[in-house]
Write a protein that holds these residues in place. Structure first.
Motif, PDB file in Angstrom:
ATOM      1  N   GLY A 532       0.787  -1.227   0.000  1.00 15.01           N
ATOM      2  CA  GLY A 532       0.000   0.000   0.000  1.00 15.01           C
ATOM      3  C   GLY A 532       0.814   1.269   0.000  1.00 15.01           C
ATOM      4  O   GLY A 532       0.345   2.304   0.499  1.00 15.01           O
ATOM      5  N   GLY A 533       2.027   1.248  -0.564  1.00 14.35           N
ATOM      6  CA  GLY A 533       2.885   2.426  -0.538  1.00 14.35           C
ATOM      7  C   GLY A 533       2.451   3.536  -1.461  1.00 14.35           C
ATOM      8  O   GLY A 533       3.028   4.629  -1.436  1.00 14.35           O
ATOM      9  N   ARG A 534       1.448   3.274  -2.303  1.00 16.44           N
ATOM     10  CA  ARG A 534       0.904   4.328  -3.156  1.00 16.44           C
ATOM     11  C   ARG A 534      -0.590   4.081  -3.332  1.00 16.44           C
ATOM     12  O   ARG A 534      -1.126   4.136  -4.430  1.00 16.44           O
ATOM     13  N   PHE A 535      -1.246   3.801  -2.218  1.00 14.10           N
ATOM     14  CA  PHE A 535      -2.704   3.633  -2.225  1.00 14.10           C
ATOM     15  C   PHE A 535      -3.306   5.008  -1.976  1.00 14.10           C
ATOM     16  O   PHE A 535      -3.484   5.445  -0.852  1.00 14.10           O
ATOM     17  N   ASP A 536      -3.593   5.716  -3.071  1.00 14.12           N
ATOM     18  CA  ASP A 536      -4.088   7.083  -2.939  1.00 14.12           C
ATOM     19  C   ASP A 536      -5.065   7.380  -4.064  1.00 14.12           C
ATOM     20  O   ASP A 536      -5.166   6.637  -5.047  1.00 14.12           O
ATOM     21  N   ALA A 537      -5.778   8.487  -3.924  1.00 18.42           N
ATOM     22  CA  ALA A 537      -6.801   8.845  -4.905  1.00 18.42           C
ATOM     23  C   ALA A 537      -6.205   9.187  -6.257  1.00 18.42           C
ATOM     24  O   ALA A 537      -6.872   9.060  -7.288  1.00 18.42           O
ATOM     25  N   PRO A 544      -8.061   0.925 -11.184  1.00 19.91           N
ATOM     26  CA  PRO A 544      -9.303   0.865 -10.406  1.00 19.91           C
ATOM     27  C   PRO A 544      -9.201  -0.007  -9.166  1.00 19.91           C
ATOM     28  O   PRO A 544     -10.069   0.068  -8.292  1.00 19.91           O
ATOM     29  N   GLN A 545      -8.169  -0.850  -9.091  1.00 17.51           N
ATOM     30  CA  GLN A 545      -7.927  -1.551  -7.843  1.00 17.51           C
ATOM     31  C   GLN A 545      -6.442  -1.520  -7.528  1.00 17.51           C
ATOM     32  O   GLN A 545      -5.598  -1.413  -8.420  1.00 17.51           O
ATOM     33  N   ILE A 546      -6.126  -1.572  -6.227  1.00 19.50           N
ATOM     34  CA  ILE A 546      -4.768  -1.385  -5.736  1.00 19.50           C
ATOM     35  C   ILE A 546      -4.474  -2.472  -4.713  1.00 19.50           C
ATOM     36  O   ILE A 546      -5.333  -2.795  -3.869  1.00 19.50           O
ATOM     37  N   TRP A 547      -3.276  -3.048  -4.789  1.00 19.42           N
ATOM     38  CA  TRP A 547      -2.863  -4.061  -3.816  1.00 19.42           C
ATOM     39  C   TRP A 547      -2.730  -3.382  -2.460  1.00 19.42           C
ATOM     40  O   TRP A 547      -1.914  -2.496  -2.258  1.00 19.42           O
ATOM     41  N   THR A 548      -3.551  -3.802  -1.509  1.00 15.83           N
ATOM     42  CA  THR A 548      -3.737  -3.056  -0.271  1.00 15.83           C
ATOM     43  C   THR A 548      -2.526  -3.137   0.648  1.00 15.83           C
ATOM     44  O   THR A 548      -2.176  -2.166   1.315  1.00 15.83           O
ATOM     45  N   SER A 549      -1.881  -4.296   0.693  1.00 15.48           N
ATOM     46  CA  SER A 549      -0.689  -4.455   1.530  1.00 15.48           C
ATOM     47  C   SER A 549       0.021  -5.735   1.136  1.00 15.48           C
ATOM     48  O   SER A 549      -0.618  -6.722   0.752  1.00 15.48           O
ATOM     49  N   ASP A 550       1.355  -5.750   1.250  1.00 11.77           N
ATOM     50  CA  ASP A 550       2.106  -6.989   1.063  1.00 11.77           C
ATOM     51  C   ASP A 550       1.868  -7.958   2.211  1.00 11.77           C
ATOM     52  O   ASP A 550       2.200  -9.144   2.106  1.00 11.77           O
TER      53      ASP A 550
END
Length: 749
Positions: A532-537, A544-550
């Motif tokens: 989640g190092g670049r989970f931003d708007a 449209p989807q982002i890997w939330t955390s390793d």
């Protein structure tokens, strides 16, 4: 709707239920008179007129008892009798840093895209453009405040225009400044680290400066570009919450400053640390867009507003409401130790269990070397992006075709922003990496960072994706970033431009992503930055989807996903069922728990299906079948966090749409010899009837909200549009003491 009350010089911006109001003072300063529930069109000038006289710096503009630092200013700048932290500061050619912007003019327009930056857009959105002018410096600040009527959302960005004949240097520019005339709030942020991103932090405001930021070149694992003020007694369902979010993927600052008069200044924007921007004569500079939200019904309503807004006004419309595929990622199943036969076997098993997309993670590329290990094959290959035909048993095209023949779509992992020192790309273009010319650059994970601010690098990476997306049937890209920005320097920039590197990098990233998504609109990109190092708007319009955390441990994911889903849609959270014991923390967790937690977002799997026993495969097959049946609600239903008996030990949430309601519950540590407490639901139709499809038992919505469900039960319910429905409860298998317990309920039409 936006209106200007000419006689009293007041601007009102109305959404369906909310209102922003600004007044222009006789001095030309613009002040925020009101932000909250809609109160209508009448003069609010008394808000600032009623301010009590309490200040050391009196008589601004030589006006008796006019104290600028007491006023809730729209655009505070450096060098005036307001000595709170400014939203804007610059340096002119003569060394002066003083600027003084006063109201000049306005216009009302349809919402327009911000050049080079991701922008929230909707056909009903209007923008109020307030032009403030510094007459001495011949510089304009255009404050663009937009209202999204049906979403009860306001946004703001700023454009600085240099009308003078000399350049100036922007040292600080926030996207928004909101002054509150009180300090009786709690401060909310989302903080953490790699493997424990976006934990909700809540603390009382204190005098002075506080907040969060990133200096890592990305929005970061440690902090998220979000900040909120909440009433002291605000909870999930009650109380006022005021939040700011930033549509940006680089270094940011989100701050709250409690000044000497017990007022609070809230700001968010590009982090001024290590940043400045040379603005040449005749040029302009645009800030990222900030999102301003007010909820009068606690955190759950804030979540509803942001989810609805992001899904409909920011996420790529192609995917905004498109059901997401169930992914099988090979990483934790094989890591780098795989061949074509193993990949095919995994895909075949995944297809049997109901999965829809096979994603080949790290390890598919690399220079082929005689008598080398798998790891050696990868060394020096990041940046060249050529399939290792020995490793994957032939061409990538043939592997994709084989996976497609099984009945699965194919996805591929890339780390496009990095380059290895032994790669051909680096050897041919050493000036493409981020570095200062007189220092040896840091080699992190055998990688340098490419300088995305260089147009030739942008073209190169667009060409990489052209090569793979044109020649192979790749339907899904996992775009990863596994190091932060260090060695800040660019051979493509002048000495005075070096502090522009970070922002130019982000602008280059957006240009690449926008080009690729426009050229290949059917290819879904899942963003990842070591989790989640670049989970931003800022990433949502492109991925449209982002890997939330390793960290895929289900129990750690509870807190990560709770914080992330507080502001980002569940349809953007990529969540996988992984192996047990977990690779990151070593915890053993029941498969049922892992499944329930992963179902909070976009369900995927990342474990060795070939090693599962028959019971495990049967469970997953049944779970996928259920998930598919109610996928619309799982992925796009309205999320509510539910009150629990012990918030330190329990997590409960519901998702609902017009057809279904799914309620999930997880207890982290089981308690011996206790009577189950009841889980009260929220935001149901009180007079509707909810029915469990298994045994047809019925309850009213009011019963479920007032009495609730017995913990540790699972039920499937149905609600009808005319208020006739029912509910049923049946227990799931209980776990042994000391293990995790988890139960889900589903309301289905």
């Amino acid at each position: 709707m936006i209106e200007f009350m000419q006689k009293i010089k007041q601007f009102n911006l109305f959404s369906a239920h909310e209102q922003l109001a600004f007044n222009v003072l006789p001095t030309g300063h613009v002040v925020l008179s009101y932000f909250g529930k809609k109160i209508g069109s009448h003069s609010l000038a008394y808000v600032t007129k009623d301010l009590k006289k309490a200040s050391y710096l009196a008589d601004t503009d030589e006006i008796i008892d006019f104290r600028l630092e007491q006023h809730p200013l729209l655009f505070p700048t450096f060098g005036n009798p307001d000595l709170r932290t400014p939203a804007f500061q610059c340096t002119f050619k003569n060394g002066s840093q003083i600027s003084d912007f006063r109201y000049h003019s306005y216009q009302i327009t349809h919402k327009k895209k911000i050049p080079g930056l991701p922008t929230a857009l909707n056909q009903d959105a209007e923008t109020l453009e307030l032009e403030l002018v510094d007459k001495v410096a011949h510089v304009s600040a255009i404050i663009m405040i937009s209202v999204f009527p049906q979403y009860d959302i306001f946004t703001q960005s700023i454009k600085i225009v240099n009308h003078s004949e000399q350049s100036l240097k922007i040292d600080r520019i926030m996207s928004i400044n909101v002054d509150f005339l009180s300090d009786k709030y709690d401060l909310l942020t989302l903080s953490g680290a790699w493997g424990r991103e976006n934990h909700l932090e809540r603390r009382a405001l204190a005098p002075g400066f506080q907040g969060v930021d990133s200096k890592r070149g990305a929005s970061s694992h440690g902090q998220n570009p979000f900040i909120a003020l909440a009433d002291k007694d605000a909870d999930e369902q009650h109380g006022n919450v005021y939040s700011l979010s930033l549509i940006y993927s680089g270094d940011f600052l989100a701050s709250a400053e409690v000044a000497m008069h017990q007022d609070t200044r809230l700001q968010i924007g590009i982090n001024p640390f290590g940043f400045s921007w040379q603005l040449e004569a005749g040029a302009d500079f645009n800030t990222p867009e900030a999102i301003l939200v007010h909820s009068d019904q606690g955190l759950n309503k804030m979540t509803h507003l942001l989810h609805n807004f992001y899904s409909n006004c920011l996420v790529n419309k192609k995917f905004a409401q498109q059901k997401r595929p169930i992914v099988l990622n090979n990483w934790e199943a094989t890591y780098l130790d795989f061949d074509k036969q193993k990949l095919i076997a995994l895909a075949q098993e995944g297809k049997k269990l109901g999965m829809e997309m096979f994603v080949l993670d790290n390890g598919w590329f690399g220079k082929e070397k005689t008598n080398s290990t798998v790891k050696a094959d990868l060394d020096g290959s990041v940046g060249d992006w050529q399939a290792n035909t020995k490793k994957i048993g032939g061409s990538l095209h043939d592997l994709v075709a084989a996976i497609n023949k099984i009945g699965l779509k194919f996805g591929l992992w890339f780390e496009p922003e990095a380059v290895s020192p032994d790669s051909d790309t680096y050897m041919e273009h050493p000036g493409w990496i981020i570095r200062t010319p007189d220092r040896k650059p840091q080699l992190i994970k055998d990688r340098y960072l490419l300088n995305l601010g260089i147009p030739e690098v942008q073209d190169f990476l667009i060409g990489v994706f052209d090569r793979f997306l044109k020649d192979t049937n790749v339907a899904y890209i996992k775009w990863d970033l596994n190091r932060n920005l260090t060695d800040s320097g660019s051979s493509a920039l002048t000495a005075v431009q070096q502090t522009e590197l970070g922002h130019r990098y982000v602008l280059g990233l957006y240009k690449i992503l926008e080009t690729v998504t426009e050229k290949y609109p059917d290819v879904m990109i899942e963003s990842c930055a070591g989790g989640g190092g670049r989970f931003d708007a800022g990433m949502l319009p492109y991925s449209p989807q982002i890997w939330t955390s390793d960290d895929s441990d289900a129990i750690e994911r509870l807190e990560i996903q709770r914080g992330t889903s507080m502001i980002y849609p569940c349809s953007s959270m990529s969540c996988h069922v992984s192996t047990s014991p977990n690779e990151q923390v070593g915890r053993r967790t029941n498969l049922n728990v892992r499944q329930t937690v992963a179902e909070q977002g976009i369900l995927g799997y990342e474990l060795d299906l070939l090693a599962l026993n028959t019971k495990g495969k049967h469970f997953i097959s049944h779970a996928i079948s259920k998930y598919k049946k109610y996928r619309q609600t799982y992925q796009f239903g309205s999320l509510d966090r539910l009150p629990v008996y012990d918030p330190q030990d329990e997590y409960a949430w519901s998702k609902q749409d017009e057809n279904h309601l799914i309620v999930s519950y997880v207890m982290v540590l089981a308690k011996p010899n206790t009577v189950p407490k009841r889980l009260r639901l929220v935001n149901l139709q009180a007079d509707a009837i909810y029915e469990d499809v298994q045994n047809k038992q019925r309850f009213t919505g009011q019963e479920l909200m007032s009495i609730g469900l017995v913990w540790l039960c699972h039920a499937q319910m149905k609600t009808s549009t005319h208020g006739i429905g029912s509910s049923i409860f049946c227990p799931l298998n209980s776990l042994t003491a000391g293990q995790i317990k988890n139960r889900s309920r589903t309301l289905i039409s």
